[in-house]
Design a protein around this motif. Sequence first.
Motif, PDB file in Angstrom:
ATOM      1  N   GLU A 190       0.746  -1.415   0.052  1.00  0.00           N
ATOM      2  CA  GLU A 190      -0.233  -0.060  -0.097  1.00  0.00           C
ATOM      3  C   GLU A 190       0.776   0.963   0.317  1.00  0.00           C
ATOM      4  O   GLU A 190       2.149   1.478   1.005  1.00  0.00           O
ATOM      5  CB  GLU A 190      -1.247   0.113   1.029  1.00  0.00           C
ATOM      6  CG  GLU A 190      -2.048  -1.352   1.328  1.00  0.00           C
ATOM      7  CD  GLU A 190      -2.690  -1.489   2.811  1.00  0.00           C
ATOM      8  OE1 GLU A 190      -2.436  -0.496   3.944  1.00  0.00           O
ATOM      9  OE2 GLU A 190      -4.031  -1.890   2.850  1.00  0.00           O
ATOM     10  N   ALA A 191       0.204   2.410  -0.849  1.00  0.00           N
ATOM     11  CA  ALA A 191       1.387   3.425  -0.948  1.00  0.00           C
ATOM     12  C   ALA A 191       1.344   4.632   0.095  1.00  0.00           C
ATOM     13  O   ALA A 191      -0.287   4.636   0.517  1.00  0.00           O
ATOM     14  CB  ALA A 191       0.884   4.232  -2.282  1.00  0.00           C
ATOM     15  N   PRO A 192       1.280   4.909   0.548  1.00  0.00           N
ATOM     16  CA  PRO A 192       1.244   5.748   1.819  1.00  0.00           C
ATOM     17  C   PRO A 192       0.946   7.038   1.330  1.00  0.00           C
ATOM     18  O   PRO A 192       0.920   7.707  -0.210  1.00  0.00           O
ATOM     19  CB  PRO A 192       2.722   6.369   2.042  1.00  0.00           C
ATOM     20  CG  PRO A 192       3.803   6.341   0.958  1.00  0.00           C
ATOM     21  CD  PRO A 192       3.087   5.116   0.629  1.00  0.00           C
ATOM     22  N   VAL A 193      -0.150   7.740   2.622  1.00  0.00           N
ATOM     23  CA  VAL A 193      -1.088   9.020   1.944  1.00  0.00           C
ATOM     24  C   VAL A 193      -0.365  10.409   1.601  1.00  0.00           C
ATOM     25  O   VAL A 193       0.967  10.560   2.625  1.00  0.00           O
ATOM     26  CB  VAL A 193      -1.998   8.843   3.045  1.00  0.00           C
ATOM     27  CG1 VAL A 193      -3.032   9.972   3.083  1.00  0.00           C
ATOM     28  CG2 VAL A 193      -2.571   7.412   3.188  1.00  0.00           C
ATOM     29  N   PRO A 194       0.012  10.636   0.635  1.00  0.00           N
ATOM     30  CA  PRO A 194       0.538  12.024   0.435  1.00  0.00           C
ATOM     31  C   PRO A 194      -0.150  12.987   1.206  1.00  0.00           C
ATOM     32  O   PRO A 194      -1.155  13.654   1.214  1.00  0.00           O
ATOM     33  CB  PRO A 194      -0.175  12.687  -0.644  1.00  0.00           C
ATOM     34  CG  PRO A 194      -0.826  11.891  -1.480  1.00  0.00           C
ATOM     35  CD  PRO A 194      -1.370  10.749  -0.440  1.00  0.00           C
ATOM     36  N   VAL A 195       1.237  13.684   1.631  1.00  0.00           N
ATOM     37  CA  VAL A 195       0.561  15.118   2.803  1.00  0.00           C
ATOM     38  C   VAL A 195       1.570  16.088   2.383  1.00  0.00           C
ATOM     39  O   VAL A 195       2.614  16.113   1.876  1.00  0.00           O
ATOM     40  CB  VAL A 195       0.716  14.956   4.351  1.00  0.00           C
ATOM     41  CG1 VAL A 195      -0.424  14.033   4.666  1.00  0.00           C
ATOM     42  CG2 VAL A 195       2.040  14.281   5.070  1.00  0.00           C
ATOM     43  N   ILE A 196       1.087  17.613   2.897  1.00  0.00           N
ATOM     44  CA  ILE A 196       2.358  18.707   2.952  1.00  0.00           C
ATOM     45  C   ILE A 196       2.059  18.923   4.561  1.00  0.00           C
ATOM     46  O   ILE A 196       1.347  19.081   5.415  1.00  0.00           O
ATOM     47  CB  ILE A 196       1.306  19.954   2.476  1.00  0.00           C
ATOM     48  CG1 ILE A 196       1.279  19.022   0.480  1.00  0.00           C
ATOM     49  CG2 ILE A 196       2.416  21.349   2.183  1.00  0.00           C
ATOM     50  CD1 ILE A 196       0.462  20.339  -0.400  1.00  0.00           C
ATOM     51  N   VAL A 197       3.034  20.259   5.352  1.00  0.00           N
ATOM     52  CA  VAL A 197       3.321  19.886   6.196  1.00  0.00           C
ATOM     53  C   VAL A 197       3.725  20.955   6.197  1.00  0.00           C
ATOM     54  O   VAL A 197       3.961  21.758   5.363  1.00  0.00           O
ATOM     55  CB  VAL A 197       4.220  18.784   7.040  1.00  0.00           C
ATOM     56  CG1 VAL A 197       4.025  17.318   6.772  1.00  0.00           C
ATOM     57  CG2 VAL A 197       5.911  19.009   6.040  1.00  0.00           C
ATOM     58  N   ASN A 198       3.284  21.766   7.698  1.00  0.00           N
ATOM     59  CA  ASN A 198       4.172  23.318   8.109  1.00  0.00           C
ATOM     60  C   ASN A 198       5.892  23.513   7.948  1.00  0.00           C
ATOM     61  O   ASN A 198       6.183  21.877   8.863  1.00  0.00           O
ATOM     62  CB  ASN A 198       3.524  23.984   8.740  1.00  0.00           C
ATOM     63  CG  ASN A 198       3.661  23.236  10.391  1.00  0.00           C
ATOM     64  OD1 ASN A 198       3.704  22.761  10.486  1.00  0.00           O
ATOM     65  ND2 ASN A 198       3.144  24.152  11.393  1.00  0.00           N
ATOM     66  N   LYS A 199       6.337  24.049   8.051  1.00  0.00           N
ATOM     67  CA  LYS A 199       7.440  24.754   8.367  1.00  0.00           C
ATOM     68  C   LYS A 199       8.255  24.345   9.967  1.00  0.00           C
ATOM     69  O   LYS A 199       8.939  24.067  10.216  1.00  0.00           O
ATOM     70  CB  LYS A 199       7.843  25.874   7.809  1.00  0.00           C
ATOM     71  CG  LYS A 199       9.406  26.702   8.549  1.00  0.00           C
ATOM     72  CD  LYS A 199       9.615  27.922   7.958  1.00  0.00           C
ATOM     73  CE  LYS A 199      10.392  28.418   9.014  1.00  0.00           C
ATOM     74  NZ  LYS A 199      10.223  30.140   8.390  1.00  0.00           N
ATOM     75  N   THR A 200       7.111  24.253  11.060  1.00  0.00           N
ATOM     76  CA  THR A 200       7.447  23.869  12.278  1.00  0.00           C
ATOM     77  C   THR A 200       7.413  22.477  12.532  1.00  0.00           C
ATOM     78  O   THR A 200       8.221  21.854  12.721  1.00  0.00           O
ATOM     79  CB  THR A 200       6.140  24.115  13.234  1.00  0.00           C
ATOM     80  OG1 THR A 200       5.884  25.907  13.407  1.00  0.00           O
ATOM     81  CG2 THR A 200       6.349  23.825  14.573  1.00  0.00           C
ATOM     82  N   PHE A 201       6.807  22.121  11.739  1.00  0.00           N
ATOM     83  CA  PHE A 201       7.080  19.989  11.518  1.00  0.00           C
ATOM     84  C   PHE A 201       8.075  19.771  11.077  1.00  0.00           C
ATOM     85  O   PHE A 201       9.272  19.128  11.261  1.00  0.00           O
ATOM     86  CB  PHE A 201       6.156  19.500  10.440  1.00  0.00           C
ATOM     87  CG  PHE A 201       5.411  18.329  10.202  1.00  0.00           C
ATOM     88  CD1 PHE A 201       4.714  17.554  11.423  1.00  0.00           C
ATOM     89  CD2 PHE A 201       6.288  17.048   9.973  1.00  0.00           C
ATOM     90  CE1 PHE A 201       4.707  16.864  10.732  1.00  0.00           C
ATOM     91  CE2 PHE A 201       6.421  15.706   9.769  1.00  0.00           C
ATOM     92  CZ  PHE A 201       5.090  15.390   9.815  1.00  0.00           C
TER      93      PHE A 201
END
Length: 887
Positions: free
Chosen positions: A637-648
């Motif tokens: 299974e492929a990982p779910v794509p996400v966008i993170v913030n600068k603090t992450f």
Amino acid sequence: MNTLWQDLRYGIRMLAKSPGFTAVALLTLALGIGANTAIFSLIDGILMRALPIQDAQDVVALKWRALKTPDRHNSSSYGDCAQSYARSGPSTSCSFSQPFYNDVASQIGAFSSVAAFANAGQINLSGNGTASVLTGQAISGEFFRLLGVGAAVGRLIAPSDDSLSAQPVVVLNYGYWMSQFGGSPSAIGKTVRLNNVPFTIIGVAERRFDSLSPGRVYSLWIPLSTLPQINPHSWVKTRATDIYSWWLVIIGRLKPGVSRLEAQAAVTTLFRNEMLHAAKPLSKPEDDPRVDVLPAQSGLTGSTTNVSKELYVLMMAVGIVLLIACANVGGLLLSRATARQKEIAVRLALGAGRGRIVRQLLTESAFLSLVGGALGILFASWGTHTIVSLIASNSDRPLGFSPGIDGRVLAFTFAVSILTGIVFGLAPAFRGTRVDLTPALKEGTRGSAAEGRAGARWFTLSNGLVTAQVALAVVVLVGAGLLVRTLQNLKNIDPGFDTRNLLTFELDPTLIGYKTPQIAAFYRELQERLAAMPGVESVSYSGSTLLSGSLWETGFHLAGTPKDQESDADYLPVGADFFSMMHMRLLAGRNFNSGDFAQAEAAEERDRARQAAQQAKEAGLPAPAGNAAVPESAANEAPVPVIVNKTFVQKYFPNVNPLGQHFGEREANPEKGDWAAPGWVILGVVSDAKYDSLRNAIAPTMYVPSSGGNINFEVRTRTNPTAMTASIRSVVSQMDSNLPVFNVHTQTQLIDRLLFQERMIAKLSGFFGGLALVLACIGLYGLLSYEVSRRTREMGIRTALGAQQRDVLRLVVGQGIVLVVAGAAMGIGVAVGVTRYLQSMLYDVHANDPVTIVAVAILLLFVGLAACYIPARRATLVDPMVALRYE
């Protein structure tokens, strides 16, 4: 009683002879007592009002606590009680599983009856005109009977209604019945649709009952057994038999002769047995899980938890204002007692006892205070109404509180008035009877005698009262200044996105039966239609509106850390073009595309199916048909794509390129009921933005693509966003007339609501601080005016001997400024010690902030100069010839 009546009549005559003094004293007392009455009426209505049930002292609520959070797989709570959760530390809450509720009801003999309730969430009601979304409560069949609540019309939910075989029924709130059904008895028996499921209205709860938890108002009540019918989520269907799903608040009525401690011991034994000896134990013995059986009045705090500290701070502020008022009137009475020395001397010479005269003077002060308290009730009534209106304007729902002037508030006002009369009357009464009869009975000696005493002892009781008033005013002003600065600091925060011309509204198609593929298509079409409207700049949506007070969090495992170590981040599902619409900068990588949304949607479907299968297994039920098997590995299974913030990135990937990094992979763990999951992969990095609160520091945040469920649309307009509301409702209605649009606000309105408590406390504390300052200056002005009048001969002699006007001005103003400086120094010392209790309410300002303290001191100095100047100016105009003939 005869002498009391004589004293009262004499006191009224004496007060009537001094209308100026009486008016100033009454106004001062009315403001001080009225402010205290207003705030007490709020505290009484919000924190102290008895529950609207029968024999409330016998009704108890259950609340668990443990040294480590139990190993549940889900828990729901809605603020019915004060609670605290920690990932690995002590926790407490009043949410329990339904199997535990059933065991308590059947096995614990300490209760004559046991009931449970839970928030039913948002409910779409149709079949009575335009569809609307409202809040309902799910209750067990014994709920109304246990509380002793009656029906205004029809009947209430009974045990026979709370079974899977019973027809769905609903009971309406009295206020909702009046507003939506016109109070018509014909509503009974009518069928309405709740989330597209037909329910029969069987009754209306009595008017006084809105809910058991203070501040909560529910429009309707439904049986617990009907929740799976109106909620499409699979976990709702399984939790009735799931000991690992905690969502119910349990209440009971004690049997006669049974104490709370006896009931607590029995319930704790049952609770520990289920926690430690279940098929998969939820706690360990060293976690010490136990249950507290609390009076429902104190155990179910509801909305009071959010406002109690602010109300007590305001009560302290108005208490100080009342002390200032007492000192003010006490100073006036001291001056008046000096002026009445000849009258008192005559009465003593004629044989009156000092105790009799003290009683006479105290009767006058008590009468003055009672009349001031009566006038204060008018001020309190206006103040309470204004504050309640201000609170109501910040909410779309009815208030769960009804503060007002009732018998208990009147009793409080009467007690405060009597106490106030004694406090400010004692010193003048005893001081007034200490008269030297021979000089006092001689004409023309009052001034010189008084001057001699004043010259021998500069710091008189009157000076001390004025100094105390200034000191108390400083304490209130410093506290108000800190709260005002907190509000200003919060307003000046950059939230990380553009809040201008942004309209938000909420939709939940699942309430009327939409499935995930339908929802995704509906949102895409709605987004296109809204974007095509004239005046609309861009459109997107998210799982929660930023700065609306709501927050999603998630935990995950980070590669390279111990297996049992869990990291966490804020979590927000978003739609296409969310970041560009919110004017958030993309710092690295790319934005979401259609393939990312499809991949995330497929992953959500797999997780929902696996969760349902796992919960059915734990609850001892057969797995739902068609659900995916729980995999041992997620390698395919492929990982779910996400966008993170600068603090992450700064916290979790500080020294590497974050793009393409995987995190949150999970291996299967049958003991914990966890299935394998592929985790997430980072596509991009965006700038930081505030999520739920302006106060909280920006946390690591992950944005995931979403196309279903209950979401909030955000529409950025080129003009005033509120003007677009009607057009947006029309577009949604054209697509589905049964789907209501709710929680419509501009982003600016949401921020104002988020800061409502800070704004209200700053306004009220600022008002009371200003009132304290005015009263202190009135006291200073009164003292100096009296001093100028008393020292008229001295001023004339000084002028006759060559003193210039500036010398006399300096003499009088100097005395006042010395008192102001002494009071300010004392007040600052007290404020430094007291304001530390405000620290939890402050933001970006220290409790002992020097800027605020210096600003208050400067303000007090300028206002004190103004209060000193008027009597000092009058002293410079004294004619020496007139002064030398004085008395």
